[in-house]
Motif scaffolding. Structure first.
Motif, PDB file in Angstrom:
ATOM      1  N   HIS A  68       0.832  -1.208   0.000  1.00  0.00           N
ATOM      2  CA  HIS A  68       0.000   0.000   0.000  1.00  0.00           C
ATOM      3  C   HIS A  68       0.865   1.255   0.000  1.00  0.00           C
ATOM      4  N   ILE A  69       1.975   1.223   0.730  1.00  0.00           N
ATOM      5  CA  ILE A  69       2.877   2.375   0.745  1.00  0.00           C
ATOM      6  C   ILE A  69       3.438   2.625  -0.645  1.00  0.00           C
ATOM      7  N   ASN A  70       3.795   1.540  -1.343  1.00  0.00           N
ATOM      8  CA  ASN A  70       4.311   1.694  -2.705  1.00  0.00           C
ATOM      9  C   ASN A  70       3.275   2.313  -3.630  1.00  0.00           C
ATOM     10  N   LEU A  71       2.007   1.869  -3.509  1.00  0.00           N
ATOM     11  CA  LEU A  71       0.941   2.454  -4.319  1.00  0.00           C
ATOM     12  C   LEU A  71       0.747   3.921  -3.975  1.00  0.00           C
ATOM     13  N   SER A  72       0.843   4.244  -2.692  1.00  0.00           N
ATOM     14  CA  SER A  72       0.677   5.626  -2.259  1.00  0.00           C
ATOM     15  C   SER A  72       1.795   6.505  -2.801  1.00  0.00           C
ATOM     16  N   ASN A  73       2.999   5.954  -2.880  1.00  0.00           N
ATOM     17  CA  ASN A  73       4.131   6.719  -3.410  1.00  0.00           C
ATOM     18  C   ASN A  73       3.935   7.058  -4.877  1.00  0.00           C
ATOM     19  N   LEU A  74       3.208   6.172  -5.605  1.00  0.00           N
ATOM     20  CA  LEU A  74       2.952   6.413  -7.020  1.00  0.00           C
ATOM     21  C   LEU A  74       1.834   7.420  -7.227  1.00  0.00           C
ATOM     22  N   ASN A  75       0.995   7.581  -6.214  1.00  0.00           N
ATOM     23  CA  ASN A  75      -0.160   8.490  -6.307  1.00  0.00           C
ATOM     24  C   ASN A  75       0.195   9.823  -5.672  1.00  0.00           C
ATOM     25  N   THR A  76       0.411  10.825  -6.517  1.00  0.00           N
ATOM     26  CA  THR A  76       0.831  12.129  -5.993  1.00  0.00           C
ATOM     27  C   THR A  76      -0.249  12.797  -5.142  1.00  0.00           C
ATOM     28  N   ALA A  77      -1.503  12.338  -5.300  1.00  0.00           N
ATOM     29  CA  ALA A  77      -2.591  12.928  -4.508  1.00  0.00           C
ATOM     30  C   ALA A  77      -2.558  12.422  -3.064  1.00  0.00           C
ATOM     31  N   THR A  78      -1.837  11.297  -2.850  1.00  0.00           N
ATOM     32  CA  THR A  78      -1.729  10.733  -1.511  1.00  0.00           C
ATOM     33  C   THR A  78      -0.464  11.263  -0.866  1.00  0.00           C
ATOM     34  N   ASN A  79      -0.604  11.963   0.249  1.00  0.00           N
ATOM     35  CA  ASN A  79       0.549  12.579   0.885  1.00  0.00           C
ATOM     36  C   ASN A  79       0.412  12.424   2.390  1.00  0.00           C
ATOM     37  N   PHE A  80       1.191  11.526   2.965  1.00  0.00           N
ATOM     38  CA  PHE A  80       1.216  11.391   4.410  1.00  0.00           C
ATOM     39  C   PHE A  80       2.572  10.815   4.806  1.00  0.00           C
ATOM     40  N   ARG A  81       2.946  11.047   6.051  1.00  0.00           N
ATOM     41  CA  ARG A  81       4.201  10.490   6.542  1.00  0.00           C
ATOM     42  C   ARG A  81       3.905   9.468   7.623  1.00  0.00           C
ATOM     43  N   ILE A  82       4.694   8.415   7.649  1.00  0.00           N
ATOM     44  CA  ILE A  82       4.535   7.373   8.663  1.00  0.00           C
ATOM     45  C   ILE A  82       5.636   7.522   9.706  1.00  0.00           C
ATOM     46  N   ILE A  83       5.228   7.603  10.959  1.00  0.00           N
ATOM     47  CA  ILE A  83       6.169   7.483  12.074  1.00  0.00           C
ATOM     48  C   ILE A  83       5.819   6.186  12.792  1.00  0.00           C
ATOM     49  N   SER A  84       6.783   5.318  12.935  1.00  0.00           N
ATOM     50  CA  SER A  84       6.566   4.020  13.585  1.00  0.00           C
ATOM     51  C   SER A  84       7.326   3.984  14.897  1.00  0.00           C
ATOM     52  N   THR A  85       6.794   3.241  15.860  1.00  0.00           N
ATOM     53  CA  THR A  85       7.518   3.019  17.112  1.00  0.00           C
ATOM     54  C   THR A  85       7.742   1.532  17.298  1.00  0.00           C
ATOM     55  N   ALA A  86       8.863   1.201  17.942  1.00  0.00           N
ATOM     56  CA  ALA A  86       9.205  -0.215  18.136  1.00  0.00           C
ATOM     57  C   ALA A  86      10.196  -0.339  19.276  1.00  0.00           C
ATOM     58  N   GLN A  87      10.334  -1.569  19.781  1.00  0.00           N
ATOM     59  CA  GLN A  87      11.393  -1.883  20.733  1.00  0.00           C
ATOM     60  C   GLN A  87      12.741  -1.758  20.021  1.00  0.00           C
ATOM     61  N   PRO A  88      13.834  -1.632  20.762  1.00  0.00           N
ATOM     62  CA  PRO A  88      15.131  -1.417  20.112  1.00  0.00           C
ATOM     63  C   PRO A  88      15.712  -2.674  19.453  1.00  0.00           C
ATOM     64  N   ASN A  89      14.846  -3.614  19.066  1.00  0.00           N
ATOM     65  CA  ASN A  89      15.346  -4.871  18.488  1.00  0.00           C
ATOM     66  C   ASN A  89      14.801  -5.125  17.087  1.00  0.00           C
ATOM     67  N   LEU A  90      14.288  -4.085  16.418  1.00  0.00           N
ATOM     68  CA  LEU A  90      13.623  -4.301  15.142  1.00  0.00           C
ATOM     69  C   LEU A  90      14.605  -4.789  14.079  1.00  0.00           C
ATOM     70  N   GLN A  91      15.829  -4.262  14.066  1.00  0.00           N
ATOM     71  CA  GLN A  91      16.803  -4.695  13.071  1.00  0.00           C
ATOM     72  C   GLN A  91      17.186  -6.154  13.301  1.00  0.00           C
ATOM     73  N   LEU A  92      17.201  -6.580  14.563  1.00  0.00           N
ATOM     74  CA  LEU A  92      17.472  -7.990  14.859  1.00  0.00           C
ATOM     75  C   LEU A  92      16.363  -8.877  14.297  1.00  0.00           C
ATOM     76  N   LEU A  93      15.096  -8.419  14.395  1.00  0.00           N
ATOM     77  CA  LEU A  93      13.981  -9.173  13.823  1.00  0.00           C
ATOM     78  C   LEU A  93      14.117  -9.278  12.306  1.00  0.00           C
ATOM     79  N   VAL A  94      14.631  -8.224  11.678  1.00  0.00           N
ATOM     80  CA  VAL A  94      14.864  -8.261  10.230  1.00  0.00           C
ATOM     81  C   VAL A  94      15.904  -9.315   9.902  1.00  0.00           C
ATOM     82  N   GLN A  95      17.007  -9.351  10.676  1.00  0.00           N
ATOM     83  CA  GLN A  95      18.082 -10.316  10.435  1.00  0.00           C
ATOM     84  C   GLN A  95      17.607 -11.751  10.639  1.00  0.00           C
TER      85      GLN A  95
END
Length: 610
Positions: A430-457
């Motif tokens: 959905h974010i990718n579709l929103s990036n293609l649609n210039t009429a859609t303009n919003f910013r996402i701020i996310s919160t997480a525990q300090p281990n998110l990069q470990l979850l990615v790995q």
């Protein structure tokens, strides 16, 4: 178009005869070459139905002027097909004998040189004498032809007037041109009426859909138009032509009636209702700038409060002035957060539970240019996959998703590390579709525990979504790493909590204050705030080890009503915490035990977690 408006007189030799001959027409032909079949004629009639109906009255009027001369009148489409004809009864059989009838093709390939074919070619009115026709049987008639044009000056049909040449003169062509122009003007008039009706329809729909009253009056205050909302507020279904002043009294002036001049943006009382109403009056001016009436916007103040409340719920409640602390680490955090506030990039805020990640997100939003737009949030930890997906995207029927609500503003996704893999994938798409649609303009701020990069790995979090959300990173330190801020937090929470409980801030014994300063706060600022709430509840008369050593202030399982009285909201919190614990954090089961909906449970837990 040619330079000459009219083409009259003898035609140039062989100018059209050559084309007629090439169409295999002979001078001696006794009939028109082509007549439409019934099926073809039905299609043409369907297309030209409006033209026929509009033109008929003008043709009859024209015929009344020339009926004594034996003239015949025809209406043709833009291709030269006869759509309608008027002639004396004795002429009908003669016309049919030569196949000049409704459906006949009078273009040059079917009827040779004639006024219609010349007018088709020249795009001008035309009059030719009898002898200039190509087919011999047409040489009995002199004919005048004028095109009918639409608003864009396109030819949409022709009118012809035919008869014995001795009765024909230049004024005959003028009659045909006048008739064609009359048809055009009437069509423009009808088109204008349609446009006015469309505008009125749109205006009516607009005025009926707004959540406030709209009234227009003349200069004397008589009501000219009014929408249904205003009728309901006035408690009058037929207020047209009534004086506007008769419906109101003024709270401020105590006048029995109000004239149009003193209805302004003040609160007035409807005479036949107890509903306080707010007015906004604007003058209606004519082209010369003279006042000719008024537009009055009439608001039900109760609805205004509801609308304002909804709007307020989409606004961020915090600014950087609310960030408490003077430690180096917090000063650096605030400086960094301000620096990135106006950037377009998504932001990931990491930190332990209770450090105030959501508050920092709100501060960033308010400090940025997006601060005047919505700030909406959603918590992945408090939502099932189905509810989270609906919450983010809404549904196609009526409910807007958080992403839509955050247009031009900020979407805060709390505890993104708790989002399931399937929702992660859908969010990234959905974010990718929103990036293609210039009429859609919003910013996402996310919160997480300090281990998110470990979850990615560990392949437990979508790597593409991670990099999409963490273009800019912010780390909020735990309270144990900024202990010099604790005194400021204690004083602020004492004052805030006491004010909420309508108490005076208690005097803290030195030993209690010292313990508060040295405690490591596993749940960070959130835990300190809960401690202060408990201290204020008990007026500072509290044993630190008994109350806080095992975090009893966080999860109180029972209350001794013989010794203490707690606010109902605190009792509710204890009941919910116990029910969740006994339900193994199953929100559906917990809500059922508490006899509330799951959505209500989510909202209450979210409030406790703020």
């Amino acid at each position: 178009m040619t330079d000459n408006l009219f083409f009259t007189g003898p035609r140039p030799p062989n100018l059209f005869d050559k084309v007629s001959a090439e169409a295999s027409l002979r001078y001696s032909e006794s009939t028109i070459k082509r007549v439409l079949s019934p099926t073809e004629l039905v299609d043409v009639f369907e297309k030209k139905k409006e033209l026929i109906n509009i033109t008929k009255p003008f043709l009859y009027e024209l015929y009344n002027l020339v009926s004594s001369t034996g003239f015949m009148i025809h209406l043709l489409d833009e291709n030269g097909i006869i759509l309608f004809q008027i002639c004396a009864p004795d002429k009908i059989d003669i016309m049919h004998k030569h196949r000049i009838q409704v459906g006949s093709d009078m273009s040059i390939n079917s009827a040779g040189t004639n006024a219609v074919s010349i007018s088709l070619a020249k795009n001008t009115p035309c009059q030719i004498e009898a002898k200039d026709h190509y087919l011999d049987f047409l040489k009995k008639y002199t004919c005048s032809c004028a095109p009918i044009r639409d608003e864009q000056d396109n030819i949409i049909g022709f009118i012809t007037l035919s008869g014995d040449g001795k009765n024909m003169h230049d004024h005959t062509l003028g009659l045909v041109v006048a008739a064609a122009n009359s048809v055009k003007n009437h069509m423009l008039y009808l088109d204008s009426l349609k446009k006015i009706e469309q505008i009125n329809s749109v205006t009516y729909s607009a005025t009926e859909s707004v959540p406030f009253g709209i009234i227009t009056t003349n200069i004397d205050g008589k009501i000219v138009s009014i929408n249904s909302y205003a009728k309901n507020l006035l408690n009058d279904r037929s207020p047209i032509n009534q004086n506007i002043h008769q419906y109101f009294t003024s709270n401020e002036t105590n006048e029995d009636t109000l004239t149009i001049e003193n209805i302004d943006s003040k609160t007035h009382v409807l005479r036949y209702s107890s509903i306080p109403s707010l007015f906004q009056t604007n003058p209606i001016l004519n082209d010369s700038g003279i006042k000719i009436g008024y537009v009055i916007l009439l608001y039900d103040t109760k609805n205004l409060i509801e609308v304002a409340s909804k709007a307020k719920s989409l606004l961020s409640p915090h600014t950087f002035n609310d960030v408490i602390g003077n430690s180096t680490v917090m000063r650096n955090l605030v400086s960094h957060a301000k620096q990135i506030s106006d950037g377009p990039d998504n932001i990931l805020i990491e930190g332990e539970d209770g450090v105030g990640k959501s508050m920092i997100a709100a501060c960033i939003h308010n400090y940025s240019d997006r601060g005047k737009f919505p700030f909406v949030d959603i918590d992945c930890r408090l939502s099932s996959d189905n509810d989270l997906l609906k919450g983010l995207l809404g549904n196609t029927e009526s409910v807007q998703g958080k992403i839509d609500l955050a247009k031009n503003g900020t979407l805060l996704i709390k505890n993104i590390d708790c989002m399931s893999a399937s929702i992660q994938s859908k969010l990234y798409d959905h974010i990718n579709l929103s990036n293609l649609n210039t009429a859609t303009n919003f910013r996402i701020i996310s919160t997480a525990q300090p281990n998110l990069q470990l979850l990615v790995q560990e392949n437990k979090f979508n790597i593409e979504l991670f990099y999409e959300l963490s273009t800019v990173n912010v780390f909020v330190p735990p309270l144990r790493e900024r202990q010099e801020d604790i005194p400021y937090l204690i004083n602020s929470y004492l004052e805030e909590t006491s004010k909420q409980m309508k108490k005076s801030p208690p005097d803290l014994p030195q030993h209690l204050y010292d313990r508060l300063l040295k405690y490591d706060y596993p749940s960070n600022v959130f835990e300190l705030k809960k401690m202060i709430e408990r201290i204020v509840e008990l007026d500072g008369k509290i044993d630190f080890d008994a109350e806080f050593k095992s975090n009893h202030h966080m999860v109180r399982s029972q209350v001794d009503f013989s010794k203490e009285t707690l606010p109902l909201v605190k009792l509710e919190e204890i009941a919910i915490i116990n029910a969740l614990k006994n339900s193994n954090n199953n929100y559906a089961a917990c809500a059922k035990k508490l006899c509330i909906t799951r959505a209500t449970l989510y909202n209450k837990v979210k409030k406790y977690d703020e």
